[in-house]
Design a protein around this motif. Structure first.
Motif, PDB file in Angstrom:
ATOM      1  N   ARG A  15      -0.221   4.708  -7.701  1.00 52.55           N
ATOM      2  CA  ARG A  15      -1.093   4.927  -6.535  1.00 52.55           C
ATOM      3  C   ARG A  15      -0.489   4.326  -5.278  1.00 52.55           C
ATOM      4  O   ARG A  15      -0.505   4.935  -4.204  1.00 52.55           O
ATOM      5  N   LEU A  16       0.068   3.117  -5.382  1.00 57.34           N
ATOM      6  CA  LEU A  16       0.637   2.458  -4.214  1.00 57.34           C
ATOM      7  C   LEU A  16       1.859   3.204  -3.675  1.00 57.34           C
ATOM      8  O   LEU A  16       2.111   3.208  -2.465  1.00 57.34           O
ATOM      9  N   LEU A  17       2.611   3.840  -4.562  1.00 55.45           N
ATOM     10  CA  LEU A  17       3.812   4.561  -4.130  1.00 55.45           C
ATOM     11  C   LEU A  17       3.493   5.662  -3.132  1.00 55.45           C
ATOM     12  O   LEU A  17       4.329   5.984  -2.275  1.00 55.45           O
ATOM     13  N   GLN A  18       2.312   6.245  -3.218  1.00 51.92           N
ATOM     14  CA  GLN A  18       1.986   7.377  -2.346  1.00 51.92           C
ATOM     15  C   GLN A  18       1.923   6.980  -0.874  1.00 51.92           C
ATOM     16  O   GLN A  18       2.063   7.825   0.013  1.00 51.92           O
ATOM     17  N   PHE A  19       1.718   5.679  -0.601  1.00 51.30           N
ATOM     18  CA  PHE A  19       1.625   5.235   0.788  1.00 51.30           C
ATOM     19  C   PHE A  19       2.999   4.935   1.396  1.00 51.30           C
ATOM     20  O   PHE A  19       3.120   4.812   2.615  1.00 51.30           O
ATOM     21  N   LEU A  20       3.998   4.795   0.557  1.00 53.25           N
ATOM     22  CA  LEU A  20       5.303   4.330   1.036  1.00 53.25           C
ATOM     23  C   LEU A  20       6.043   5.321   1.938  1.00 53.25           C
ATOM     24  O   LEU A  20       6.611   4.904   2.956  1.00 53.25           O
ATOM     25  N   LYS A  22      16.107  10.410  -5.094  1.00 56.79           N
ATOM     26  CA  LYS A  22      14.711  10.374  -4.629  1.00 56.79           C
ATOM     27  C   LYS A  22      13.976   9.318  -5.448  1.00 56.79           C
ATOM     28  O   LYS A  22      13.254   9.644  -6.407  1.00 56.79           O
ATOM     29  N   PRO A  23      14.162   8.047  -5.104  1.00 53.05           N
ATOM     30  CA  PRO A  23      13.608   6.972  -5.937  1.00 53.05           C
ATOM     31  C   PRO A  23      12.099   7.008  -6.090  1.00 53.05           C
ATOM     32  O   PRO A  23      11.573   6.712  -7.169  1.00 53.05           O
ATOM     33  N   ILE A  24      11.372   7.372  -5.035  1.00 53.16           N
ATOM     34  CA  ILE A  24       9.908   7.413  -5.128  1.00 53.16           C
ATOM     35  C   ILE A  24       9.467   8.482  -6.116  1.00 53.16           C
ATOM     36  O   ILE A  24       8.600   8.249  -6.969  1.00 53.16           O
ATOM     37  N   ASP A  25      10.076   9.661  -6.029  1.00 49.36           N
ATOM     38  CA  ASP A  25       9.742  10.740  -6.966  1.00 49.36           C
ATOM     39  C   ASP A  25      10.112  10.351  -8.390  1.00 49.36           C
ATOM     40  O   ASP A  25       9.378  10.656  -9.338  1.00 49.36           O
ATOM     41  N   ALA A  26      11.248   9.679  -8.549  1.00 41.53           N
ATOM     42  CA  ALA A  26      11.688   9.282  -9.886  1.00 41.53           C
ATOM     43  C   ALA A  26      10.720   8.283 -10.506  1.00 41.53           C
ATOM     44  O   ALA A  26      10.341   8.402 -11.684  1.00 41.53           O
ATOM     45  N   LEU A  27      10.285   7.298  -9.721  1.00 40.05           N
ATOM     46  CA  LEU A  27       9.346   6.302 -10.237  1.00 40.05           C
ATOM     47  C   LEU A  27       7.991   6.935 -10.553  1.00 40.05           C
ATOM     48  O   LEU A  27       7.337   6.567 -11.533  1.00 40.05           O
ATOM     49  N   ASN A  28       7.577   7.886  -9.730  1.00 37.46           N
ATOM     50  CA  ASN A  28       6.330   8.598 -10.011  1.00 37.46           C
ATOM     51  C   ASN A  28       6.423   9.354 -11.331  1.00 37.46           C
ATOM     52  O   ASN A  28       5.477   9.365 -12.126  1.00 37.46           O
TER      53      ASN A  28
END
Length: 386
Positions: free
Chosen positions: A117-122, A54-60
């Motif tokens: 913040r930008l990740l949330q839109f992806l 889960k790359p987005i969760d990991a980066l967050n």
């Protein structure tokens, strides 16, 4: 990093003491001293790919624990032959600052907050795109290029820093995108990843400008868009198979900006479908109708740089005339030659038909200088957040 990797993958909550330790300065320094950058890169790779990743969760999570600067090491003066660092982060000048100064720390902190913040839109943008791409496949349309779901989240995460550039002692005549430094030196990813990420960060402004032009071509709420075969083809020939990834990256920047007057997600999908309709996916693999020798013979010109000029014009003609014949192309090149020999004005400028791209991501106001992407060797020493 291992805890983040498996905690995100298996949806485990991090222990409070562990989360607190991750935010300590001495831990950041120890991560630098005791853990090789190859190891950091390997743990990051485990967050980006593999079953259950889960790359987005990991980066967050990395951002929340204030580890972004330790994982994605930015170039710093005096480290690995870096002689200059310049650019902006969200409009704040970052020009040869002392890496450990309060000013530099604050600018980087603001950048990493924007990254999160930008990740949330992806997720929504990726989901909408996948529905459109799946429909296109079901309809039998050629979809040679697909979104790089491994690199896209990282590209979004690095967007606030995309205007940062650095120079090296051995190559002071040109600068490089900071993404190249991060990937090649900070996390030691493979060369193909270095080139891909650098291209994405360098080309996203051009893609934003391209999307804005497409938005201007729409009438009212019409879902269709009008695209120039030439401009679209040249854009795709630059991005190659990364064009869908760059398209979504630019869309994230636009959705995350202040301009809500346009449905950028819907426009992104409309542009994607139109590109498939125009059969431009894969246009960077076009086989020339005339090779260099044929051009020399047909136009009766000597060998030299001018041959490349005619070959480039041939590419432009082929993009605009996908069903054109060899004879038609030859006639066009002869006409083009006559124009060059007897120019009524700036013929090359007229032939181009494009306008200068402007940096239009609202959250990132500066465009990056374009440069070549060479392969450099770096030592293991790296400057990280402290």
């Amino acid at each position: 990093l291992r805890a983040i990797r498996f905690g995100v993958r298996y949806q485990f909550a991090l222990d409070d003491n562990l989360a607190a330790a991750c935010q300590r300065v001495d831990i950041h320094q120890a991560l630098h001293r005791k853990v090789s950058r190859e190891r950091v890169g390997k743990e990051l790779e485990g967050m980006l790919s593999g079953t259950g990743a889960k790359p987005i969760d990991a980066l967050n999570t990395i951002a929340k624990l204030q580890l972004a600067g330790s994982v994605f090491a930015l170039p710093a003066l005096g480290i690995d032959h870096v002689t200059a660092v310049e650019g902006h982060v969200l409009g704040k000048p970052y020009q040869n600052l002392d890496f450990n100064s309060d000013q530099a720390r604050e600018i980087r902190h603001v950048g990493w907050v924007e990254s999160q913040r930008l990740l949330q839109f992806l997720p929504a943008i990726m989901e909408a795109h996948e529905r459109v791409a799946a429909t296109a496949r079901q309809e039998g349309r050629s979809t040679l290029s697909v979104v790089d779901q491994r690199l896209l989240p990282v590209a979004v995460f690095l967007l606030p820093f995309r205007t940062l550039r650095f120079q090296e002692k051995k190559k002071t005549d040109r600068s490089h995108n900071a993404a190249q430094y991060i990937f090649q030196h900070g996390i030691k990813f493979k060369t193909s990843d270095v080139r891909a990420m650098t291209l994405l960060q360098d080309q996203v402004d051009s893609m934003v400008s391209f999307l804005r032009q497409a938005a201007d071509s729409r009438e009212n709420d019409d879902s269709s868009v009008t695209l120039s075969r030439l401009e679209t083809g040249l854009m795709l020939r630059t991005c190659k198979d990364l064009w869908p990834t760059c398209l979504l990256l630019a869309t994230v920047g636009l959705v995350g900006g202040q301009d809500s007057s346009t449905d950028w997600m819907g426009l992104c999908n409309a542009v994607y479908k139109r590109i498939l309709d125009l059969r431009l996916d894969g246009c960077w693999k076009l086989t020339p109708l005339l090779d260099g020798k044929s051009v020399i013979k047909a136009l009766e010109i000597p060998r030299g740089p001018q041959v490349g000029q005619y070959l480039e014009e041939q590419v432009r003609w082929m993009l605009q005339n996908p069903d054109g014949s060899r004879q038609e192309c030859e006639e066009h090149l002869k006409s083009f030659k006559r124009q060059l020999e007897n120019p009524p004005g700036d013929v090359l400028g007229q032939s181009d038909g494009t306008s200068e791209a402007k940096p239009l991501i609202p959250t990132l106001n500066e465009s990056s200088a374009k440069s070549g992407h060479g392969s450099q060797h770096f030592s293991k020493k790296v400057h990280v957040e402290s």
